[in-house]
Design a protein around this motif. Structure first.
Motif, short mmCIF file in Angstrom:
data_model
loop_
_atom_site.label_atom_id
_atom_site.label_comp_id
_atom_site.label_asym_id
_atom_site.label_seq_id
_atom_site.Cartn_x
_atom_site.Cartn_y
_atom_site.Cartn_z
N HIS A 1 -0.11 -14.29 -8.19
CA HIS A 1 1.69 -12.52 -8.44
C HIS A 1 0.93 -11.57 -8.59
O HIS A 1 0.81 -11.95 -10.28
CB HIS A 1 2.45 -13.53 -8.90
N VAL A 2 0.69 -10.32 -8.25
CA VAL A 2 0.56 -9.46 -8.87
C VAL A 2 1.40 -8.36 -8.79
O VAL A 2 1.40 -8.02 -7.68
CB VAL A 2 -0.84 -9.62 -7.76
N SER A 3 1.16 -7.73 -9.81
CA SER A 3 2.49 -6.99 -10.33
C SER A 3 1.18 -5.76 -11.00
O SER A 3 0.51 -5.64 -11.68
CB SER A 3 3.47 -7.51 -11.68
N MET A 4 1.55 -4.84 -9.88
CA MET A 4 1.00 -3.47 -10.63
C MET A 4 1.57 -2.03 -11.10
O MET A 4 3.01 -1.91 -10.16
CB MET A 4 0.26 -2.67 -9.71
N SER A 5 1.41 -1.89 -12.13
CA SER A 5 2.36 -0.52 -12.75
C SER A 5 1.70 1.08 -12.89
O SER A 5 0.83 0.32 -13.41
CB SER A 5 2.48 -1.59 -13.95
N PRO A 6 2.74 1.90 -12.83
CA PRO A 6 1.76 2.90 -12.67
C PRO A 6 1.38 3.75 -14.18
O PRO A 6 2.63 3.52 -15.25
CB PRO A 6 2.47 4.40 -12.03
N ILE A 7 0.11 3.81 -14.50
CA ILE A 7 0.36 5.45 -16.44
C ILE A 7 0.62 5.88 -15.71
O ILE A 7 -0.82 6.56 -15.40
CB ILE A 7 -1.26 3.58 -16.68
N MET B 1 -3.81 6.31 -13.75
CA MET B 1 -4.53 4.62 -13.57
C MET B 1 -3.35 3.61 -12.75
O MET B 1 -1.84 4.39 -13.47
CB MET B 1 -4.64 5.23 -14.79
N TRP B 2 -3.67 2.52 -13.05
CA TRP B 2 -2.47 1.32 -12.58
C TRP B 2 -2.86 0.27 -13.64
O TRP B 2 -4.45 0.08 -13.73
CB TRP B 2 -2.75 1.35 -11.29
N LEU B 3 -2.43 -0.69 -14.16
CA LEU B 3 -2.32 -1.75 -15.43
C LEU B 3 -1.49 -2.92 -14.33
O LEU B 3 -0.51 -2.78 -13.00
CB LEU B 3 -1.14 -2.00 -16.05
N GLY B 4 -2.25 -4.00 -14.30
CA GLY B 4 -2.54 -5.07 -13.44
C GLY B 4 -2.16 -5.73 -14.01
O GLY B 4 -2.95 -6.03 -15.00
N ALA B 5 -1.76 -7.29 -13.26
CA ALA B 5 -1.21 -8.19 -14.15
C ALA B 5 -1.46 -9.63 -13.17
O ALA B 5 -0.26 -9.19 -11.94
CB ALA B 5 -0.15 -8.42 -15.00
N ALA B 6 -1.92 -10.50 -12.95
CA ALA B 6 -2.24 -11.59 -11.78
C ALA B 6 -1.43 -12.89 -12.42
O ALA B 6 -1.55 -13.16 -14.18
CB ALA B 6 -3.22 -11.70 -11.25
N THR B 7 -0.63 -13.40 -12.18
CA THR B 7 -0.25 -14.82 -12.43
C THR B 7 -0.75 -15.98 -11.64
O THR B 7 -0.43 -15.73 -9.86
CB THR B 7 1.58 -15.14 -12.62
N GLN C 1 0.86 -1.09 0.07
CA GLN C 1 0.25 0.09 0.02
C GLN C 1 1.42 1.10 0.19
O GLN C 1 0.86 2.20 -0.34
CB GLN C 1 -0.70 -0.01 1.55
N ALA C 2 1.96 1.16 1.12
CA ALA C 2 2.83 2.51 0.61
C ALA C 2 3.33 2.50 -0.73
O ALA C 2 3.70 3.80 -1.00
CB ALA C 2 3.96 2.24 1.87
N SER C 3 3.92 1.72 -1.63
CA SER C 3 4.00 1.57 -2.84
C SER C 3 3.44 2.62 -3.71
O SER C 3 3.15 3.30 -4.39
CB SER C 3 5.14 0.32 -3.74
N LEU C 4 1.69 1.40 -3.39
CA LEU C 4 0.97 2.53 -4.43
C LEU C 4 0.53 3.30 -3.60
O LEU C 4 -0.04 4.72 -4.78
CB LEU C 4 -1.11 1.53 -3.80
N THR D 1 5.07 -2.38 -7.90
CA THR D 1 4.91 -3.08 -6.74
C THR D 1 4.34 -4.19 -7.22
O THR D 1 3.72 -4.53 -8.09
CB THR D 1 3.86 -2.48 -5.56
N GLU D 2 4.63 -5.46 -6.24
CA GLU D 2 4.54 -6.58 -6.52
C GLU D 2 3.95 -7.63 -5.63
O GLU D 2 4.54 -7.88 -4.59
CB GLU D 2 5.50 -7.64 -7.64
N ARG D 3 3.08 -8.55 -5.41
CA ARG D 3 2.78 -8.66 -4.13
C ARG D 3 2.35 -10.29 -4.79
O ARG D 3 1.66 -10.52 -5.37
CB ARG D 3 1.21 -8.62 -3.19
N MET D 4 2.70 -11.31 -3.56
CA MET D 4 1.70 -12.83 -3.56
C MET D 4 1.05 -12.96 -2.35
O MET D 4 0.44 -11.90 -1.47
CB MET D 4 2.67 -13.91 -2.55
N ILE D 5 -0.64 -12.67 -3.56
CA ILE D 5 -1.73 -13.00 -2.23
C ILE D 5 -2.69 -13.76 -2.57
O ILE D 5 -2.56 -14.51 -3.75
CB ILE D 5 -2.57 -11.77 -2.92
#
Length: 728
Positions: free
Chosen positions: A105-111, A120-126, A79-82, A88-92
């Protein structure tokens, strides 16, 4: 490798959108952090994996992604990175469309916009569930292996401690090892009633018939306190089943769960154990236990005792906080398995130790009844030595006797029964008694052995035996001793005279009980300074050489002996030939003193002497004569003080010890050192005498004349005294 035909064309936004739309990974776009990161768009792969579309998320309101994520106590770094607009990337942990749990495994990249702000943020989940499960399985396997290794190590350490049950705290140390698995564990042995045990009394009989527990211990204040805390109903009497006694009697195999929140009949095993366990656990932990698990320590024929283990449930006492029973997880099965293995091994080891101790006591009783005897012979210097090779029996098939038949006649016998066990010792005792009976009745050695042959044939002694029997008769002129001897399958005695060794090899015959014709009697004579040597094959027999080579070595060694006392001759032979014997050794050295030669320069012989004395009053006199002869042979002036000290030390061994008494003398160069060893481990004590009766001043005499001390030795003790120089 081919060269490029031109610059790579830029990717259009439409092409990127199409790529994200067709991606196999779940992809989503959210708004800014300040807007609550609402989900603006998801691709079909996201909807397929989660079962949630963009329209569904819009209807759910702000933070719809949180519905896919379970409680995450470590979410603050992400949350601090957001908030800072950083990738940021997290294992949820989330859920699939069918409700099955899964790991992402979720990675969030700022746009960023043109002005650099992130709207906006682009997220991808594996989906990494397979990898997480595989990793968890590997960790579980490693943990299982670690636990198995720890359990095996604990069992190995337990086995090592059980290998030496003479160590007084063996069971206490094993219980300490078990406390790596449970908060508290302890051993109880059922020797005339249950008793908490730090060690094992090997003197207790091995397992036989079971023993009922009858020892009574009253309720303690702690137990009354427990009754107050648990209520009157819990303090009621439970007399229907005595679980502990059933375990001790072998009615149940165990383990049993002993509830400690009730009362039992006063004289029951369960009641006694309950009271003792509560007292001990409260003293050590401050918690009143509610129940313990009790395993039986089983021997061959009965249960020898118990292992009690407390697994943590209880009530705090005196303000100390104990574990909440509701929070204690079920004990893993391996804990019960390890305790069961330890209890089973302990039972076997205790039973074996007591069985061996009983055999040892039996052998010692035989030994005390059949110890070789040596009469003090006026006009002769006689030294005897006997060392059984059997570690536990302490008595073998070799024997000797020195008999004062008449005032001027001495009988000498050395024999060897095949084997060095208790059966051989029993056969030796029978033969010894027969020989002694005929020796006092008949004068000629050959006739004595003839009669022994006849009686042994009828007795059917199961072991074959050899022996040499000789008589020494003092001639009237006083300088010569006439020797008559006969041999029954035994090695020839040796006659040492002026550096020459003669084998007394005549009058040979078959083993005892196999004589088919009358035994012959041979003759020889002893003069001043002569040495007569009787021995058994343990003195010379070795695995790496023949008996003939050993006999040649004995003859060669005997020719080089310089000692001028019988004990010195024996010491030289033992030090050179029997430092590490492989069989029983019996040795008799007889020397005719020569006052003229003995008074000359002292020979270079070993400055140590040893005697093995039976625990009887006659040994005190033998010890005094031995130390006087030794002081004379070594030219030591402290003979009077040495006689007093050795008399007191040997007398203490006779009065308070048992078994053999070993006497050793050493010339240290600055004083005589005396060592007396017996089988009583209790240390000597200096007293002020016995009121209203004689005695009790022995160690005071020793303190006046010598520096002394003691130390444990084998199963008994060794007391030493070093004489102070004359005038000190």
């Amino acid at each position: 490798m081919t060269e490029s035909s031109g610059p790579v064309p830029p990717v259009s936004e439409g092409l990127l959108g199409a790529a994200l739309l067709d991606a196999i990974l779940p992809v989503f776009v959210t708004g800014s952090w300040d807007d609550g990161m609402p989900v603006l768009w998801v691709n079909p792969a996201f909807t397929e994996s989660t079962g949630i579309s963009t329209d569904d998320m819009n209807r759910r309101g702000i933070h719809p992604l949180l519905t896919l994520v379970e409680d995450d106590p470590d979410r603050e770094p992400g949350q601090a990175s957001l908030r800072a607009g950083k990738p940021t990337e997290r294992m949820i942990r989330g859920q699939r469309a069918n409700g099955a749990p899964t790991w992402w495994h979720v990675s969030m990249s700022p746009i960023p916009d043109g002005d650099g702000s992130v709207r906006m943020w682009l997220g991808a989940a594996t989906d990494v569930s397979t990898y997480v499960q595989r990793h968890a399985a590997q960790l579980a396997s490693l943990e299982f292996e670690r636990r198995e290794r720890a359990d095996l190590d604990l069992v190995a350490q337990t086995s090592e401690l059980l290998g030496d049950l003479e160590y007084p705290y063996a069971l206490r140390d094993i219980a300490d090892l078990l406390r790596a698995l449970v908060p508290w564990a302890g051993f109880y042995l059922n020797d005339d009633g249950l008793m908490f045990a730090d060690g094992v009394d090997v003197a207790s009989p091995p397992s036989g018939r079971g023993r009922r527990h009858t020892r009574y211990v009253p309720e303690s204040p702690v137990l009354a306190h427990q009754g107050d805390q648990l209520g009157d109903d819990a303090a009621g009497v439970r007399a229907s089943v005595d679980q502990v006694q059933d375990l001790l009697d072998g009615v149940v195999d165990g383990p049993v769960l002993l509830e400690l929140d009730g009362r039992f009949p006063a004289h029951s095993a369960s009641g006694w154990l309950r009271r003792d366990l509560v007292r001990r656990i409260v003293e050590e932990t401050g918690v009143i236990p509610r129940s313990v698990v009790v395993h039986g320590v089983a021997g061959r024929r009965r249960v020898l005792g118990l292992v009690a283990s407390w697994h943590g449930a209880g009530t705090a006492v005196d303000g100390l906080v104990g574990p909440d029973p509701d929070e204690i997880p079920a004990e893993p099965q391996h804990v019960f398995t390890v305790i069961e293995v330890v209890a089973r091994r302990a039972g076997t080891a205790i039973d074996n130790a007591r069985l061996y101790a009983r055999e040892h006591r039996l052998a010692e009783a035989l030994q005390r009844a059949m110890l070789p005897e040596q009469a003090e012979v006026p006009g002769l210097d006689v030294w005897t030595y006997y060392a059984p090779n059997a570690e536990h029996a302490q008595v073998g098939g070799d024997w000797y006797d020195v008999l004062q038949i008449t005032e001027g006649t001495v009988g000498l016998v050395v024999g060897d029964v095949v084997g060095h066990d208790v059966e051989a010792a029993a056969a030796m005792g029978q033969l010894r008694s027969v020989v002694r009976s005929y020796a006092f009745e008949l004068a000629t050695p050959g006739v004595v052995v003839d009669r022994v042959d006849q009686l042994v044939t009828g007795m059917r002694i199961p072991r074959s035996a050899s022996m040499v029997y000789a008589t020494l008769r003092h001639e009237p002129d006083g300088d010569v001793w006439a020797v008559q001897y006969t041999r029954a399958g035994h090695l020839p005695p040796l006659l040492l005279r002026d550096g020459t060794v003669t084998q007394l090899a005549d009058a040979g015959g078959s083993l005892i009980g196999f004589g088919s014709k009358p035994r012959a009697t041979a003759r020889a004579e002893l003069r001043r300074g002569d040495v007569l040597l009787f021995y058994t094959d343990g003195l010379i027999e070795r695995r790496d050489r023949s008996l003939k080579v050993g006999l040649d070595a004995l003859i060669e060694t005997s020719a080089r002996i310089t000692a001028r006392d019988a004990a010195g001759v024996g010491e030289e032979l033992l030090s050179r030939l029997a430092d590490a014997p492989e069989d029983d050794v019996a040795l008799v050295v007889v020397r005719v003193p020569d006052p003229v030669v003995d008074a000359e320069v002292q020979p270079l012989s070993p400055r140590s002497r040893r005697w093995l004395l039976p625990s009887e009053p006659a040994s005190i006199g033998r010890a005094r004569h031995a130390v006087l002869r030794t002081c004379q042979a070594w030219g030591l002036p402290e003979s009077a003080s040495a006689e007093l000290v050795v008399s007191e030390l040997v007398a203490n061994g006779v009065l308070h010890g048992w078994g053999n008494i070993a006497l050793r003398l050493f010339d240290t160069g600055d004083g005589l050192r005396i060592e007396v060893e017996d089988s009583n481990p209790a240390p000597p004590v200096t007293t002020d005498g016995h009121p209203n009766r004689l005695g009790g001043f022995g160690m005071q005499i020793v303190e006046r004349l010598a520096d002394w001390g003691w130390r444990p030795a084998g199963s008994g003790k060794l007391v030493w005294a070093k004489l102070r120089p004359t005038g000190a």
